[in-house]
Design an enzyme around this catalytic site. Structure first.
Site, PDB file in Angstrom:
ATOM      1  N   PHE A   1       0.791  -1.218   0.000  1.00 23.82           N
ATOM      2  CA  PHE A   1       0.000   0.000   0.000  1.00 23.82           C
ATOM      3  C   PHE A   1       0.830   1.279   0.000  1.00 23.82           C
ATOM      4  O   PHE A   1       0.268   2.383  -0.011  1.00 23.82           O
ATOM      5  CB  PHE A   1      -0.969  -0.003   1.187  1.00 23.82           C
ATOM      6  N   TYR A   2       2.165   1.185  -0.021  1.00 23.00           N
ATOM      7  CA  TYR A   2       2.977   2.402  -0.066  1.00 23.00           C
ATOM      8  C   TYR A   2       2.630   3.189  -1.336  1.00 23.00           C
ATOM      9  O   TYR A   2       2.672   2.665  -2.442  1.00 23.00           O
ATOM     10  CB  TYR A   2       4.461   2.075  -0.055  1.00 23.00           C
ATOM     11  N   THR A   3       2.322   4.459  -1.156  1.00 26.20           N
ATOM     12  CA  THR A   3       1.889   5.366  -2.218  1.00 26.20           C
ATOM     13  C   THR A   3       0.877   4.690  -3.147  1.00 26.20           C
ATOM     14  O   THR A   3       0.959   4.758  -4.365  1.00 26.20           O
ATOM     15  CB  THR A   3       3.082   5.933  -3.028  1.00 26.20           C
ATOM     16  N   ASN A   4      -0.091   3.999  -2.516  1.00 30.54           N
ATOM     17  CA  ASN A   4      -1.185   3.355  -3.251  1.00 30.54           C
ATOM     18  C   ASN A   4      -0.688   2.359  -4.301  1.00 30.54           C
ATOM     19  O   ASN A   4      -1.277   2.251  -5.379  1.00 30.54           O
ATOM     20  CB  ASN A   4      -2.077   4.393  -3.914  1.00 30.54           C
ATOM     21  N   GLY A   5       0.368   1.643  -3.981  1.00 33.91           N
ATOM     22  CA  GLY A   5       0.904   0.651  -4.903  1.00 33.91           C
ATOM     23  C   GLY A   5       1.930   1.199  -5.871  1.00 33.91           C
ATOM     24  O   GLY A   5       2.585   0.426  -6.594  1.00 33.91           O
TER      25      GLY A   5
END
Length: 359
Positions: free
Chosen positions: A59-63
């Protein structure tokens, strides 16, 4: 020491660099990360210096973080296999879907498939459980992860941000049932966050799990940019998100700056070098947003602290640990050894104790 002075990851055969490149800041979705070009400059420099350990999460920066890594390695055939690539599951990227995140079988398999697609690879070297899923039986999580190891989709299992009791339970169950054990712990650890020394670090040392500290500069507080006289980064949005140091934290920051000046290094390099002296720490997670941040962080590999400098940093940052750790530390040896000298340390006498039992 250099990035290519590799260290074995816990009780495994996996060798990793002493500094791990964290890709949480890769991607500018959310407003506080780095764009693609800068992220690739940071990644390329780290790898060219001999670094082989890269860490991200689904999920970092929405993928976007995973996608940046995947695109980079796809353009350089063969390089991905020379890297220990780690990512995490737990974070839900599907609004309203109760099975989109967590540590249940369906969630793990779906999250892994999505990460493999974004990373453009067919396996993950180290797959982290990112948080404790209170609603899922630990046996379900462990068996699913073991199945994925057997299938060749992941190679090693790690836990991050999980309670010590849960981590110990999971590791023991895995060993007893012949499933893949917990190889490493990723935990917040720095001069400004040492409470992990009460439970999690002793667990890691006892079981042989590798320890990877995250946020080693405590949201930049230990970077040298914060001073008691009002110095702080110009990034207003980031400052509003992470807050400002307390007076007690400034005591640590001031001492760190003094030791850094003595050593001829930056505060950030000293903070990272101090972590490398801690028992159980295998690799320290860096989180640079810019290439100059990475360059400064890497100087921490060349810093050697003297015993006096370590003692000064240890003393000013000494934590108050949760019960029963403080009780054990203060009273345990007093009750157990009754004034005897053990392992070179003279113990105190519990006050009511006289010379010999009276009853």
């Amino acid at each position: 020491m250099a990035l290519d002075s590799y260290i074995t990851l816990g009780r495994s055969g996996l060798r990793v660099s002493p500094f791990c490149l964290g890709a949480m800041t890769f991607g500018d979705e959310g407003g506080m990360g780095a764009g693609v070009a800068e992220s690739e400059r940071v990644l390329g420099t780290y790898l060219d210096r001999g670094g082989n350990f890269v860490d991200t999460a689904n999920f970092y920066t929405n993928g976007h973080s995973e996608k940046i890594l995947g695109d980079f390695f796809a353009r350089q055939p063969g390089r991905r296999d020379r890297v220990v690539l780690a990512t995490k599951f737990f974070g839900n990227l599907h609004l309203g879907d109760p099975n989109g995140g967590g540590a249940g079988r369906k969630a793990i398999i779906d999250q892994l498939d999505q990460s493999l697609r974004r990373l453009r690879t067919d396996y993950i070297d180290l797959y982290w459980l990112h948080n404790h899923d209170r609603a899922t039986p630990v046996e379900e999580t462990l068996r699913t992860l073991d199945d994925l190891v057997t299938a060749g989709k992941i190679r090693y299992v790690g836990f991050s941000n999980t309670p010590a009791w849960f981590t110990a339970q999971a590791h023991t169950i895995a060993l007893l049932r012949g499933w893949t054990p917990v190889t490493a712990l990723q935990i917040e650890y720095s001069l400004l966050e040492r409470t992990v020394e009460g439970e999690l670090l002793p667990l890691a040392l006892d079981t042989g799990m590798a320890v990877l500290p995250w946020s080693p500069l405590r949201n930049g507080f230990l970077s040298g940019k914060y001073t008691r006289l009002g110095g702080r980064p110009a990034d207003v949005r980031r400052a509003s998100a992470v807050g400002t140091p307390s007076e007690a934290e400034y005591d640590v920051i001031d001492t760190l700056a003094k030791v850094a000046e003595e050593a001829g290094a930056s505060s950030a390099a000293l903070a990272l070098a101090w972590l490398r002296t801690r028992p159980g720490v295998t690799s320290v997670l860096l989180g640079p947003r810019r290439l100059d941040h990475l360059e400064d962080n890497l100087t921490g590999l060349a810093v050697t602290l003297t015993p006096a400098q370590i003692a000064a940093l240890d003393q000013v940052s000494a934590p108050t640990l949760n019960y029963p750790a403080e009780l054990n530390r203060r009273v345990g040896s007093m009750l157990m050894y009754a004034g005897a000298t053990v392992d070179g340390e003279k113990t105190e006498v519990y006050p009511p104790l006289l010379d010999g039992a009276r009853h």
